[in-house]
Design a protein around this motif. Structure first.
Motif, short mmCIF file in Angstrom:
data_model
loop_
_atom_site.label_atom_id
_atom_site.label_comp_id
_atom_site.label_asym_id
_atom_site.label_seq_id
_atom_site.Cartn_x
_atom_site.Cartn_y
_atom_site.Cartn_z
N SER A 162 0.86 -1.18 0.00
CA SER A 162 0.00 0.00 0.00
C SER A 162 0.89 1.23 0.00
O SER A 162 1.81 1.33 0.80
CB SER A 162 -0.89 0.03 1.24
N GLY A 163 0.62 2.12 -0.91
CA GLY A 163 1.42 3.33 -0.98
C GLY A 163 1.28 4.00 -2.32
O GLY A 163 0.28 3.83 -3.02
N TRP A 164 2.30 4.75 -2.68
CA TRP A 164 2.27 5.61 -3.86
C TRP A 164 3.56 5.48 -4.65
O TRP A 164 4.64 5.33 -4.09
CB TRP A 164 2.09 7.06 -3.43
N GLY A 198 1.67 7.76 3.67
CA GLY A 198 1.89 9.19 3.93
C GLY A 198 2.66 9.88 2.82
O GLY A 198 3.02 11.05 2.96
N GLY A 199 2.90 9.20 1.72
CA GLY A 199 3.74 9.72 0.65
C GLY A 199 3.17 10.86 -0.17
O GLY A 199 3.83 11.37 -1.06
N LEU A 200 1.94 11.28 0.12
CA LEU A 200 1.34 12.43 -0.59
C LEU A 200 1.45 13.73 0.18
O LEU A 200 1.10 14.79 -0.34
CB LEU A 200 -0.15 12.17 -0.86
N GLY A 201 1.92 13.67 1.42
CA GLY A 201 1.93 14.86 2.27
C GLY A 201 2.66 16.05 1.68
O GLY A 201 2.19 17.18 1.75
N VAL A 244 8.29 6.27 9.19
CA VAL A 244 8.08 7.68 9.51
C VAL A 244 8.60 8.53 8.35
O VAL A 244 9.71 8.34 7.87
CB VAL A 244 8.82 8.06 10.81
N PHE A 245 7.78 9.47 7.90
CA PHE A 245 8.14 10.34 6.78
C PHE A 245 8.21 11.78 7.26
O PHE A 245 7.36 12.23 8.01
CB PHE A 245 7.11 10.24 5.66
N GLN A 246 9.22 12.51 6.82
CA GLN A 246 9.32 13.93 7.14
C GLN A 246 8.23 14.68 6.39
O GLN A 246 7.98 14.42 5.23
CB GLN A 246 10.69 14.47 6.74
N GLU A 247 7.60 15.62 7.06
CA GLU A 247 6.47 16.33 6.47
C GLU A 247 6.86 17.27 5.34
O GLU A 247 6.09 17.52 4.44
CB GLU A 247 5.73 17.13 7.55
N ALA A 264 9.15 11.77 0.31
CA ALA A 264 9.72 10.62 1.02
C ALA A 264 9.56 9.36 0.18
O ALA A 264 8.59 9.18 -0.52
CB ALA A 264 9.02 10.45 2.37
N GLY A 265 10.53 8.49 0.30
CA GLY A 265 10.48 7.22 -0.42
C GLY A 265 11.12 6.12 0.39
O GLY A 265 11.80 6.37 1.37
#
Length: 121
Positions: free
Chosen positions: A2-4, A36-39, A84-87, A91-92
């Motif tokens: 699940s992701g982008w 969270g990869g669309l943030g 955890v992804f930086q806002e 991020a990948g």
């Protein structure tokens, strides 16, 4: 997974509509990220720096000026650390990131870039 899956290109949205005909040399970066990869692109839209053209996930398509995106790409795409992804950075997942730094550096600031984000679920 699940992701982008994200693709950044110098081609227009119309040119990107047919991935079979996309000029591979126009691609600046690609990566896969989690949910969270669309943030980062959502934030650019909220700031008025990007425009969303489609939102069905197949793909989500955006345009953004190079001056607003290439600094993020030039600083590197943050790798996910334990999910955890930086806002404030794209991020990948480690190993899924391709950056063409020479192409990124060659973009004029006013050039409009196309961002495609494909739903991988």
């Amino acid at each position: 997974m699940s992701g982008w899956w994200t693709i950044i290109s110098t081609e227009t949205p119309e040119q990107m509509a047919d991935l079979a005909k996309v000029n591979k040399d126009a691609i600046l970066a690609t990566w896969e990220a989690g949910l969270g990869g669309l943030g980062w692109i959502t934030q650019l839209c909220e700031q008025g720096k990007a425009s969303q053209l489609s939102c069905n996930g197949f793909p989500n398509r955006y345009t953004v000026r190079a001056s607003d995106l290439t600094p993020l790409l030039a600083s590197g795409i943050a790798e996910a650390q334990e999910g955890v992804f930086q806002e404030d950075l794209p991020a990948g997942w480690p190993g899924s990131i391709t950056l063409h730094r020479d192409r990124i550096a060659a973009c004029p600031p006013g050039q409009v870039l196309t961002v495609e984000v494909w739903d991988q679920s």
